[in-house]
Design a protein around this motif. Sequence first.
Motif, short mmCIF file in Angstrom:
data_model
loop_
_atom_site.label_atom_id
_atom_site.label_comp_id
_atom_site.label_asym_id
_atom_site.label_seq_id
_atom_site.Cartn_x
_atom_site.Cartn_y
_atom_site.Cartn_z
N CYS A 21 0.86 -1.18 0.00
CA CYS A 21 0.00 0.00 0.00
C CYS A 21 0.89 1.23 0.00
O CYS A 21 1.59 1.49 0.98
CB CYS A 21 -0.92 0.01 1.21
SG CYS A 21 -1.95 1.48 1.34
N ARG A 44 -17.10 -5.88 6.94
CA ARG A 44 -15.69 -5.56 6.93
C ARG A 44 -15.10 -5.85 8.31
O ARG A 44 -15.73 -5.56 9.34
CB ARG A 44 -15.52 -4.10 6.56
CG ARG A 44 -14.13 -3.69 6.14
CD ARG A 44 -14.14 -2.28 5.61
NE ARG A 44 -14.88 -2.14 4.37
CZ ARG A 44 -14.99 -1.00 3.70
NH1 ARG A 44 -14.42 0.10 4.17
NH2 ARG A 44 -15.68 -0.96 2.58
N TYR A 94 -8.30 -3.89 2.31
CA TYR A 94 -8.22 -2.44 2.26
C TYR A 94 -7.10 -1.93 3.16
O TYR A 94 -7.00 -2.33 4.33
CB TYR A 94 -9.53 -1.82 2.73
CG TYR A 94 -10.73 -2.15 1.88
CD1 TYR A 94 -11.50 -3.27 2.14
CD2 TYR A 94 -11.08 -1.34 0.80
CE1 TYR A 94 -12.61 -3.58 1.36
CE2 TYR A 94 -12.18 -1.63 0.02
CZ TYR A 94 -12.94 -2.76 0.31
OH TYR A 94 -14.03 -3.05 -0.48
N TRP A 112 -9.22 5.46 3.66
CA TRP A 112 -9.24 4.10 3.13
C TRP A 112 -8.75 4.08 1.69
O TRP A 112 -9.05 4.99 0.92
CB TRP A 112 -10.67 3.56 3.15
CG TRP A 112 -11.21 3.36 4.53
CD1 TRP A 112 -11.56 4.33 5.43
CD2 TRP A 112 -11.46 2.11 5.17
NE1 TRP A 112 -12.01 3.75 6.60
CE2 TRP A 112 -11.97 2.40 6.46
CE3 TRP A 112 -11.32 0.77 4.78
CZ2 TRP A 112 -12.32 1.39 7.37
CZ3 TRP A 112 -11.68 -0.22 5.68
CH2 TRP A 112 -12.17 0.09 6.96
N GLN A 114 -8.54 1.81 -2.06
CA GLN A 114 -9.59 1.28 -2.93
C GLN A 114 -9.79 -0.23 -2.80
O GLN A 114 -10.79 -0.74 -3.26
CB GLN A 114 -9.30 1.62 -4.40
CG GLN A 114 -8.41 0.64 -5.14
CD GLN A 114 -6.97 0.65 -4.70
OE1 GLN A 114 -6.55 1.42 -3.85
NE2 GLN A 114 -6.18 -0.24 -5.27
N GLY A 115 -8.86 -0.92 -2.18
CA GLY A 115 -8.99 -2.36 -1.99
C GLY A 115 -8.33 -3.17 -3.09
O GLY A 115 -8.27 -2.74 -4.25
#
Length: 122
Positions: A21, A44, A94, A112, A114-115
């Motif tokens: 990430c 989630r 995420y 957060w 975008q996954g």
Amino acid sequence: VQLQASGGGLVQAGGSLRLSCAASGRTFSSYAMGWFRQAPGKEREFVTAISYSGGSTYYADSVKGRFTISRDNAKNTVYLQMNSLKPEDTAVYYCVVYGSRWYIPGSAATDWGQGTLVTVSS
């Protein structure tokens, strides 16, 4: 802050994946980071978090001993090494950032990504 997750994919049970990430737009090294996941049809859930310096880490019981979170503040990147993957690890993962240096259990993330989808086949 912008969070760009990558590294998801299809893997067989027992295999490994490493998610990355990359963060931008904020002083990355000043904030705790973490990962959540959401499986199909489920809520989630928290997976893991790491303090601003990387000195403290936290894991959900379901991944403890199999997943490892780390960070490279020079590269503004946080990683999630996932080993011994199980079909129940299948989810969208995420990347998140917290508003403090230390992760406080139960605290809300401020941003957060975008996954990225991880699929574990049996």
